[in-house]
Design a protein around this motif. Structure first.
Motif, PDB file in Angstrom:
ATOM      1  N   GLY A 166      27.103 -11.689 -42.794  1.00 16.88           N
ATOM      2  CA  GLY A 166      28.246 -10.841 -43.128  1.00 16.88           C
ATOM      3  C   GLY A 166      27.992  -9.389 -42.805  1.00 16.88           C
ATOM      4  N   LEU A 167      26.724  -8.982 -42.838  1.00 17.52           N
ATOM      5  CA  LEU A 167      26.381  -7.632 -42.391  1.00 17.52           C
ATOM      6  C   LEU A 167      26.396  -7.588 -40.865  1.00 17.52           C
ATOM      7  N   SER A 168      26.583  -6.410 -40.312  1.00 16.40           N
ATOM      8  CA  SER A 168      26.398  -6.249 -38.875  1.00 16.40           C
ATOM      9  C   SER A 168      24.922  -6.451 -38.553  1.00 16.40           C
ATOM     10  N   LEU A 169      24.626  -6.760 -37.290  1.00 19.10           N
ATOM     11  CA  LEU A 169      23.290  -7.233 -36.943  1.00 19.10           C
ATOM     12  C   LEU A 169      22.163  -6.252 -37.265  1.00 19.10           C
ATOM     13  N   VAL A 170      22.329  -4.995 -36.910  1.00 18.85           N
ATOM     14  CA  VAL A 170      21.247  -4.038 -37.152  1.00 18.85           C
ATOM     15  C   VAL A 170      20.979  -3.915 -38.641  1.00 18.85           C
ATOM     16  N   GLU A 171      22.048  -3.870 -39.437  1.00 15.11           N
ATOM     17  CA  GLU A 171      21.888  -3.790 -40.891  1.00 15.11           C
ATOM     18  C   GLU A 171      21.231  -5.059 -41.439  1.00 15.11           C
ATOM     19  N   ALA A 172      21.593  -6.203 -40.863  1.00 10.98           N
ATOM     20  CA  ALA A 172      20.982  -7.461 -41.297  1.00 10.98           C
ATOM     21  C   ALA A 172      19.484  -7.466 -41.013  1.00 10.98           C
ATOM     22  N   MET A 173      19.097  -7.009 -39.823  1.00  8.01           N
ATOM     23  CA  MET A 173      17.678  -6.958 -39.478  1.00  8.01           C
ATOM     24  C   MET A 173      16.928  -5.988 -40.381  1.00  8.01           C
ATOM     25  N   ALA A 174      17.563  -4.871 -40.713  1.00  9.39           N
ATOM     26  CA  ALA A 174      16.927  -3.898 -41.607  1.00  9.39           C
ATOM     27  C   ALA A 174      16.706  -4.494 -42.995  1.00  9.39           C
ATOM     28  N   ALA A 175      17.643  -5.311 -43.448  1.00  3.02           N
ATOM     29  CA  ALA A 175      17.509  -5.933 -44.764  1.00  3.02           C
ATOM     30  C   ALA A 175      16.407  -6.983 -44.773  1.00  3.02           C
ATOM     31  N   LEU A 176      16.259  -7.709 -43.668  1.00  3.53           N
ATOM     32  CA  LEU A 176      15.271  -8.789 -43.597  1.00  3.53           C
ATOM     33  C   LEU A 176      13.873  -8.300 -43.215  1.00  3.53           C
ATOM     34  N   ALA A 177      13.811  -7.190 -42.490  1.00  2.00           N
ATOM     35  CA  ALA A 177      12.512  -6.656 -42.043  1.00  2.00           C
ATOM     36  C   ALA A 177      12.463  -5.151 -42.308  1.00  2.00           C
ATOM     37  N   PRO A 178      12.444  -4.755 -43.580  1.00  7.81           N
ATOM     38  CA  PRO A 178      12.542  -3.332 -43.922  1.00  7.81           C
ATOM     39  C   PRO A 178      11.385  -2.485 -43.416  1.00  7.81           C
ATOM     40  N   ALA A 179      10.241  -3.092 -43.110  1.00  8.14           N
ATOM     41  CA  ALA A 179       9.089  -2.311 -42.650  1.00  8.14           C
ATOM     42  C   ALA A 179       9.216  -1.879 -41.194  1.00  8.14           C
ATOM     43  N   GLU A 180      10.122  -2.498 -40.459  1.00  5.20           N
ATOM     44  CA  GLU A 180      10.303  -2.151 -39.050  1.00  5.20           C
ATOM     45  C   GLU A 180      11.053  -0.827 -38.907  1.00  5.20           C
ATOM     46  N   THR A 181      10.943  -0.212 -37.738  1.00  7.91           N
ATOM     47  CA  THR A 181      11.638   1.043 -37.471  1.00  7.91           C
ATOM     48  C   THR A 181      13.096   0.782 -37.096  1.00  7.91           C
ATOM     49  N   ASP A 182      13.893   1.834 -37.042  1.00  4.27           N
ATOM     50  CA  ASP A 182      15.285   1.690 -36.604  1.00  4.27           C
ATOM     51  C   ASP A 182      15.339   1.118 -35.196  1.00  4.27           C
ATOM     52  N   ALA A 183      14.446   1.601 -34.327  1.00  3.36           N
ATOM     53  CA  ALA A 183      14.414   1.089 -32.958  1.00  3.36           C
ATOM     54  C   ALA A 183      14.047  -0.398 -32.961  1.00  3.36           C
ATOM     55  N   GLY A 184      13.128  -0.769 -33.842  1.00  5.94           N
ATOM     56  CA  GLY A 184      12.757  -2.172 -33.947  1.00  5.94           C
ATOM     57  C   GLY A 184      13.914  -3.035 -34.408  1.00  5.94           C
ATOM     58  N   HIS A 185      14.686  -2.539 -35.354  1.00  5.23           N
ATOM     59  CA  HIS A 185      15.853  -3.293 -35.833  1.00  5.23           C
ATOM     60  C   HIS A 185      16.882  -3.477 -34.719  1.00  5.23           C
ATOM     61  N   ARG A 186      17.076  -2.435 -33.923  1.00  6.58           N
ATOM     62  CA  ARG A 186      18.028  -2.541 -32.811  1.00  6.58           C
ATOM     63  C   ARG A 186      17.533  -3.543 -31.773  1.00  6.58           C
ATOM     64  N   ALA A 187      16.230  -3.524 -31.508  1.00 14.76           N
ATOM     65  CA  ALA A 187      15.665  -4.465 -30.543  1.00 14.76           C
ATOM     66  C   ALA A 187      15.777  -5.896 -31.060  1.00 14.76           C
ATOM     67  N   MET A 188      15.532  -6.098 -32.339  1.00 12.00           N
ATOM     68  CA  MET A 188      15.663  -7.432 -32.927  1.00 12.00           C
ATOM     69  C   MET A 188      17.101  -7.927 -32.868  1.00 12.00           C
TER      70      MET A 188
END
Length: 223
Positions: A46-68
């Motif tokens: 239900g979240l947009s993808l970058v926000e979803a990745m940030a929620a699941l992998a909070p230790a990653e960087t913003d760039a990492g979330h975008r790449a994921m």
């Protein structure tokens, strides 16, 4: 009076959880990460993808979330090309859409999917033309920001008091409340009744067959 029913897609119209989890697993593996169990991972649907990745992998960087997020998109496209995407309609959705249309409701979608993903999904079920507004993460901030719901409302010509958001997550309920619309929590989806109520659900539907009466009662009461 114009009335608009705004549906979430994943977890509300279609049961896409298994495919989403599979694509998430591919994305996490390619980035050397371990995906949380499905029960935890599906809470970000239900979240947009970058926000979803940030929620699941909070230790990653913003760039990492975008790449994921991009890896996830690529994985989903690959799965679709291999005919391995499963997005069945929940039982009772077609009769619900029929009943709403028969009662004169406009239908819309507000989803964290991409334009391409939503088009594929709705077209596969022969539903694309039934919705007068299709709002996706490609053109809006992530839920619970009200942008998608407000755009759907504008396309329908309705007022907030005559709009009902039907969704299975707290993000959907939050979006509805931020847009000053009614909110029906879909208990057949991915968040439980506690999360839906806490996020502002005005009512909970055990099954799609419950939605029409709830929606009409809400709009009538607001008139």
């Amino acid at each position: 009076m114009i009335r608009c029913a705004i549906f979430d897609c994943d977890g509300t119209l279609v049961d896409s959880g298994a495919t989403i989890h599979r694509a998430l697993g591919i994305a996490f593996a390619e980035h050397g990460l371990t995906l949380p169990p499905r029960a935890e991972a599906q809470r970000v649907i239900g979240l947009s993808l970058v926000e979803a990745m940030a929620a699941l992998a909070p230790a990653e960087t913003d760039a990492g979330h975008r790449a994921m997020a991009q890896t996830y998109k690529d994985a989903f496209v690959t799965l679709r090309g291999q005919n391995q995407v499963e997005e069945p309609l929940f039982e009772g959705i077609l009769p619900l859409l029929d009943a709403l249309e028969e009662r004169g409701w406009q239908l819309a979608v507000a989803t964290g999917k991409s334009d391409r993903g939503l088009r594929h999904c709705l077209t596969a079920h022969g539903l694309h033309a039934r919705f007068i507004s299709l709002q996706t993460a490609d053109r809006h901030p992530s839920k619970p920001h009200p942008s998608m719901a407000l755009e759907a409302m504008a396309d329908s010509g309705a007022e907030p008091a005559n709009c009902v958001v039907i969704g299975d997550t707290g993000w959907d309920m939050g979006m509805a409340k931020a847009a000053r619309m009614h909110a029906i929590g879909a208990l057949w989806g991915y968040h439980d009744h506690h999360e839906l109520r806490a996020a502002g659900a005005d009512a909970l539907a055990e099954a799609p067959a419950d939605v029409l009466a709830l929606a009409e009662t809400m709009v009538k009461a607001a008139a």
